[in-house]
Design an enzyme around this catalytic site. Structure first.
Site, short mmCIF file in Angstrom:
data_model
loop_
_atom_site.label_atom_id
_atom_site.label_comp_id
_atom_site.label_asym_id
_atom_site.label_seq_id
_atom_site.Cartn_x
_atom_site.Cartn_y
_atom_site.Cartn_z
N SER A 178 0.83 -1.22 0.00
CA SER A 178 0.00 0.00 0.00
C SER A 178 0.86 1.26 0.00
CB SER A 178 -0.97 0.00 1.18
OG SER A 178 -0.31 0.18 2.40
N ASN A 179 2.03 1.22 0.61
CA ASN A 179 2.92 2.39 0.55
C ASN A 179 3.48 2.58 -0.85
OD1 ASN A 179 3.36 3.88 3.17
ND2 ASN A 179 3.43 1.75 3.86
N ARG B 248 22.62 -15.11 4.87
CA ARG B 248 22.15 -13.73 4.82
C ARG B 248 23.02 -12.89 3.88
NH1 ARG B 248 19.06 -10.72 8.26
NH2 ARG B 248 18.85 -12.37 9.77
N MET C 276 10.54 -6.60 4.98
CA MET C 276 10.61 -7.16 6.32
C MET C 276 11.84 -8.04 6.55
SD MET C 276 8.05 -5.59 7.46
CE MET C 276 7.70 -6.26 9.06
N ARG C 277 12.93 -7.76 5.86
CA ARG C 277 14.19 -8.45 6.12
C ARG C 277 15.19 -7.45 6.66
NH1 ARG C 277 13.76 -13.53 6.58
NH2 ARG C 277 16.01 -13.75 6.25
N LEU D 36 18.77 -6.01 6.78
CA LEU D 36 19.85 -5.99 5.80
C LEU D 36 21.18 -5.80 6.52
CD1 LEU D 36 17.86 -3.77 3.32
CD2 LEU D 36 18.54 -6.17 2.94
N HIS E 139 8.77 3.14 8.85
CA HIS E 139 8.58 2.29 10.03
C HIS E 139 7.31 2.73 10.76
CE1 HIS E 139 9.65 -0.27 13.39
NE2 HIS E 139 9.28 0.73 14.19
C1 GAR Z 1 3.78 -0.65 6.79
O1 GAR Z 1 2.99 -0.40 7.91
C2 GAR Z 1 5.24 -0.33 7.08
O2 GAR Z 1 5.40 0.77 7.91
C3 GAR Z 1 5.68 -1.59 7.76
O3 GAR Z 1 5.08 -2.63 7.03
C4 GAR Z 1 3.85 -2.15 6.49
C5 GAR Z 1 3.83 -2.44 5.01
O4 GAR Z 1 2.58 -2.15 4.47
N1 GAR Z 1 7.09 -1.72 7.78
C6 GAR Z 1 7.76 -2.27 8.78
O5 GAR Z 1 7.22 -2.76 9.75
C7 GAR Z 1 9.27 -2.28 8.60
N2 GAR Z 1 9.91 -2.72 9.79
P1 GAR Z 1 2.40 -2.05 2.90
O6 GAR Z 1 3.01 -3.32 2.30
O7 GAR Z 1 0.92 -2.01 2.70
O8 GAR Z 1 3.10 -0.81 2.43
#
Ligand code: GAR
Length: 219
Positions: free
Chosen positions: A15-16, A67, A92-93, A95, A111
């Site tokens: 979504s971002n 990794r 969500m990995r 780095l 974040h």
């Molecule tokens: C978002 O809330 C972002 O801030 C979070 O994952 C979600 C992704 O949503 N990121 C983290 O937690 C990073 N540590 P999206 O796939 O709909 O953009």
């Protein structure tokens, strides 16, 4: 002049990523997402990218022995897309240091908390458990330590009495969709100066970038 090239890394929904693409479509963000790379083939954001004609690639962390091998393959895929900016948008990995140093100064992460509060996972659950009244999201430059890089922008939202993890997450996510395009816009227009741990934003209206309050509908 050619638009700054942006490579977006995702792990899921996207979504971002969609918010960035929407800002570009609307003409409010002068940059071009050229490539989206996911570490999971089932990341929903891949379809969003494809629907926008953006090149997609999967670099699946599970197919690498270590990794470091994953990081190297990811770096290679990113280099091939020749980006000016790399955005971690729900990637969500964690780095490694070598990867982060390679893209130092052009690697941003979003974040879902007001850092330095709640680095790591389950940020909304932890915020609710602590009873905080203000929560939100942060975009920061990535450094080798997780979730502590220089903060570029933050957006705050209230925590309501009736909130649960889902309602709070939705309110923060709406703020993320305002914040991330704003920060990428500043980056793409060359307005970010890094001064130690502080990021200065040149030529914006005074105060406009201090804290972005996303519109929150009343219950
Ligand atoms: C978002 O809330 C972002 O801030 C979070 O994952 C979600 C992704 O949503 N990121 C983290 O937690 C990073 N540590 P999206 O796939 O709909 O953009």
């Amino acid at each position: 002049m050619a638009l700054p090239r942006i490579t977006v890394l995702i792990s899921g929904r996207g979504s971002n990523l969609a918010a960035l693409l929407a800002a570009m479509d609307a003409g409010t963000l002068a940059g071009a997402v050229t490539t989206v790379i996911a570490n999971r083939a089932d990341a929903g954001g891949l379809a969003i990218a494809a629907a926008h004609g953006v090149a997609t690639q999967v670099v699946d962390h599970r197919t690498f022995p270590s990794r470091e091998d994953f990081d190297a393959a990811l770096a290679q895929a990113i280099d091939a897309s020749a980006p000016d900016l790399v955005v971690l948008a729900g990637f969500m990995r964690v780095l490694g240091g070598a990867f982060v140093r390679r893209f130092c100064g052009r690697l941003l992460n979003i974040h879902p908390s007001l850092l330095p509060a709640y680095p790591g996972l389950h940020t909304h659950r932890r915020a609710l458990a602590d009873g905080v009244r203000l929560h939100g999201c942060t975009v920061h430059f990535v450094t080798p330590d997780v979730d502590v890089g220089p903060i570029v922008g933050q957006a705050a939202v209230p925590v309501h009495d009736g909130d649960d993890e889902a309602t709070l997450a939705a309110r923060v996510l709406a703020a993320e969709h305002v914040l991330l395009p704003a920060v990428v816009r500043w980056y793409c227009s060359g307005r970010l100066d890094l001064d130690g741990r502080r990021v200065r934003i040149r030529d914006t209206d005074p105060g406009s970038h201090d804290v972005l309050f996303a519109p929150v509908p009343d219950p």
